[in-house]
Motif scaffolding. Structure first.
Motif, PDB file in Angstrom:
ATOM      1  N   THR A  14       0.827  -1.214   0.000  1.00 28.55           N
ATOM      2  CA  THR A  14       0.000   0.000   0.000  1.00 28.55           C
ATOM      3  C   THR A  14       0.864   1.269   0.000  1.00 28.55           C
ATOM      4  O   THR A  14       0.392   2.334  -0.380  1.00 28.55           O
ATOM      5  CB  THR A  14      -0.950   0.033   1.215  1.00 28.55           C
ATOM      6  N   GLY A  53       0.227  -6.461   2.103  1.00 28.37           N
ATOM      7  CA  GLY A  53       1.327  -5.483   2.024  1.00 28.37           C
ATOM      8  C   GLY A  53       0.946  -4.130   2.607  1.00 28.37           C
ATOM      9  O   GLY A  53       1.505  -3.104   2.200  1.00 28.37           O
ATOM     10  N   LEU A  56       3.878  -2.724   5.534  1.00 27.06           N
ATOM     11  CA  LEU A  56       5.273  -2.967   5.146  1.00 27.06           C
ATOM     12  C   LEU A  56       5.900  -1.775   4.423  1.00 27.06           C
ATOM     13  O   LEU A  56       5.222  -1.084   3.661  1.00 27.06           O
ATOM     14  CB  LEU A  56       5.330  -4.161   4.184  1.00 27.06           C
ATOM     15  N   PRO A 114      -7.229  -2.407   6.163  1.00 26.90           N
ATOM     16  CA  PRO A 114      -6.732  -3.097   4.963  1.00 26.90           C
ATOM     17  C   PRO A 114      -5.991  -4.397   5.328  1.00 26.90           C
ATOM     18  O   PRO A 114      -5.606  -4.590   6.476  1.00 26.90           O
ATOM     19  CB  PRO A 114      -5.740  -2.095   4.354  1.00 26.90           C
ATOM     20  N   VAL A 122      -1.291 -12.075  12.705  1.00 29.60           N
ATOM     21  CA  VAL A 122       0.122 -11.949  13.085  1.00 29.60           C
ATOM     22  C   VAL A 122       0.380 -10.632  13.830  1.00 29.60           C
ATOM     23  O   VAL A 122       1.123 -10.594  14.808  1.00 29.60           O
ATOM     24  CB  VAL A 122       1.018 -12.064  11.829  1.00 29.60           C
ATOM     25  N   ILE A 171       3.170 -19.590   9.469  1.00 38.59           N
ATOM     26  CA  ILE A 171       2.279 -18.961   8.481  1.00 38.59           C
ATOM     27  C   ILE A 171       0.832 -19.293   8.848  1.00 38.59           C
ATOM     28  O   ILE A 171       0.518 -20.451   9.160  1.00 38.59           O
ATOM     29  CB  ILE A 171       2.619 -19.477   7.074  1.00 38.59           C
ATOM     30  N   HIS A 202      -8.314   8.878   8.153  1.00 38.42           N
ATOM     31  CA  HIS A 202      -7.202   8.133   7.547  1.00 38.42           C
ATOM     32  C   HIS A 202      -6.928   8.605   6.125  1.00 38.42           C
ATOM     33  O   HIS A 202      -7.827   9.072   5.443  1.00 38.42           O
ATOM     34  CB  HIS A 202      -7.509   6.629   7.530  1.00 38.42           C
ATOM     35  N   LEU A 205      -5.640   5.960   0.225  1.00 37.73           N
ATOM     36  CA  LEU A 205      -4.397   5.345  -0.283  1.00 37.73           C
ATOM     37  C   LEU A 205      -4.060   5.764  -1.715  1.00 37.73           C
ATOM     38  O   LEU A 205      -2.903   5.710  -2.121  1.00 37.73           O
ATOM     39  CB  LEU A 205      -4.486   3.822  -0.192  1.00 37.73           C
ATOM     40  N   ILE A 308      12.468  -9.552   7.107  1.00 36.04           N
ATOM     41  CA  ILE A 308      11.366  -8.701   7.585  1.00 36.04           C
ATOM     42  C   ILE A 308      11.680  -8.341   9.028  1.00 36.04           C
ATOM     43  O   ILE A 308      11.880  -9.224   9.858  1.00 36.04           O
ATOM     44  CB  ILE A 308      10.006  -9.430   7.527  1.00 36.04           C
TER      45      ILE A 308
END
Ligand SMILES: Cc1cc2nc3c(=O)[nH]c(=O)nc-3n(C[C@H](O)[C@H](O)[C@H](O)COP(=O)(O)OP(=O)(O)OC[C@H]3O[C@@H](n4cnc5c(N)ncnc54)[C@H](O)[C@@H]3O)c2cc1C
Length: 309
Positions: A14, A53, A56, A114, A122, A171, A202, A205, A308
């Motif tokens: 994103t 994504g 990140l 998102p 996670v 995973i 917000h 994007l 990562i």
């Protein structure tokens, strides 16, 4: 499943930043993912896994390994009474919509976040004081060697915007959420209100590529205290005016870095260091990052060997 050689990760995040990887392997469902991971393990091929994504910042030089992208083009959800069984590749927001359609309560506050269900578990994603870990019953995990395990939610060791899965690297193939019967109309109304708030506060994007809040909110110093917005500390310390190259701060929210013209991932890295520095200087407080970096950056500690981090 499809494989794109030398794909640029800017197209799959994103933030729209990031150089190439060796191969981008798109997987939609648990079976595809299991077979891909088992094969990569057999071949001894290094890989990282991403979802939507949306949390990140991928380095400008990209990553020298395969990237497995676990995102479904349409929701993979089964209903079992008050429980929803979902693939880790399903968009979190599609899961919220399915819960409302079934008149089930517990995920509504995640409206509009998102990313995928796997990424949300996670990072224990959430909003308005609630997070996915609160209603997760069990997860189906795939270990890095391709072994499948079903674990209850306690195994995930959830805390605020965190889980132990970040350390184990397991995973999330799929998950089972235990929800409560609710009123469909009320849930839909609450969702509409939440989306309106998100729309107001917000970044869009398309105009402001970003990865959401950069730092976690600050834990209370006593058990009676409440978590304090990292954005407040940043704003007080003068963070809204910071810039590094093409990276700037979202005008309505001091804790969100946005991509401007000619912005590089390195610019974002530098800006986040400036943000940390001013809060440390003003409040003697160490902000903890929520967004994860992927790959190599100038200024990255040599002790960090993970791709990562
Ligand atoms: C505009 C905007 C608003 C946001 N608002 C919020 C918010 O309100 N609350 C909030 O909590 N977050 C928010 N975020 C951050 C982000 O949406 C969440 O962190 C999201 O859960 C990340 O999911 P993802 O699939 O995009 O994960 P990615 O960004 O693809 O990956 C993040 C991490 O999860 C790992 N991962 C992804 N999928 C899996 C899987 N299946 N199994 C194991 N590991 C996996 C990756 O390896 C990586 O370490 C926002 C982001 C944006 C851009």
């Amino acid at each position: 499943m499809n494989i794109i050689p030398r794909a640029f990760l800017s197209e799959y995040t994103t933030f729209q930043l990031g150089g190439p990887c060796r191969d981008l392997i798109n997987c939609e469902d648990p079976d595809q993912l299991e077979s891909v991971v088992t094969n990569l393990f057999r071949e001894g091929a290094p890989f990282i896994l991403i979802g939507g994504g949306s949390n990140l910042v991928v380095s400008d030089t990209g990553v020298d390994c395969a990237v497995v992208r676990y995102v479904a083009s349409s929701p993979l959800i089964e209903v079992d009474g008050d429980e929803l069984i979902v693939s880790g590749s399903t968009a979190l927001d599609d899961l919220v919509i399915a819960a409302i359609d079934e008149g089930l309560e517990g995920l509504n506050t995640c409206s509009g976040i998102p990313g995928t269900v796997g990424g949300a578990i996670v990072g224990n994603a959430g909003a308005f004081g609630k997070q996915v870990g609160d209603v997760l019953k069990s997860v189906t995990l795939l270990a890095r060697d391709g072994q499948k395990l079903v674990k209850d939610a306690a195994y995930c060791g959830f805390s605020y915007r965190n889980s132990r899965l970040k350390e184990t690297g397991d995973i999330v193939l799929g998950a089972r959420f235990a929800l409560k019967p609710g009123n469909r109309a009320n849930l839909a109304k609450e969702r509409a209100e939440i989306l309106a708030i998100r729309h107001e506060k917000h970044p869009d994007l398309k105009t402001f590529p970003c990865a959401g809040s950069f730092f976690r909110n600050v834990e209370p110093t006593s058990s009676a205290g409440r978590r304090q917005a990292a954005g407040w500390f940043l704003e007080q310390a003068g963070g809204k005016d910071l810039r590094a190259g093409g990276a700037g701060i979202f005008p309505k929210h001091a804790n969100i870095i946005v991509k401007g013209e000619n912005c590089t991932a390195q610019d974002v890295h530098e800006l986040h260091l400036q943000m940390k520095r001013i809060v440390k200087e003003r409040f003697d407080l160490d902000l903890v990052r929520e967004v994860r970096f992927v790959g190599e950056f100038a200024g990255k500690s040599p002790q960090i060997r993970d791709v990562i981090w």
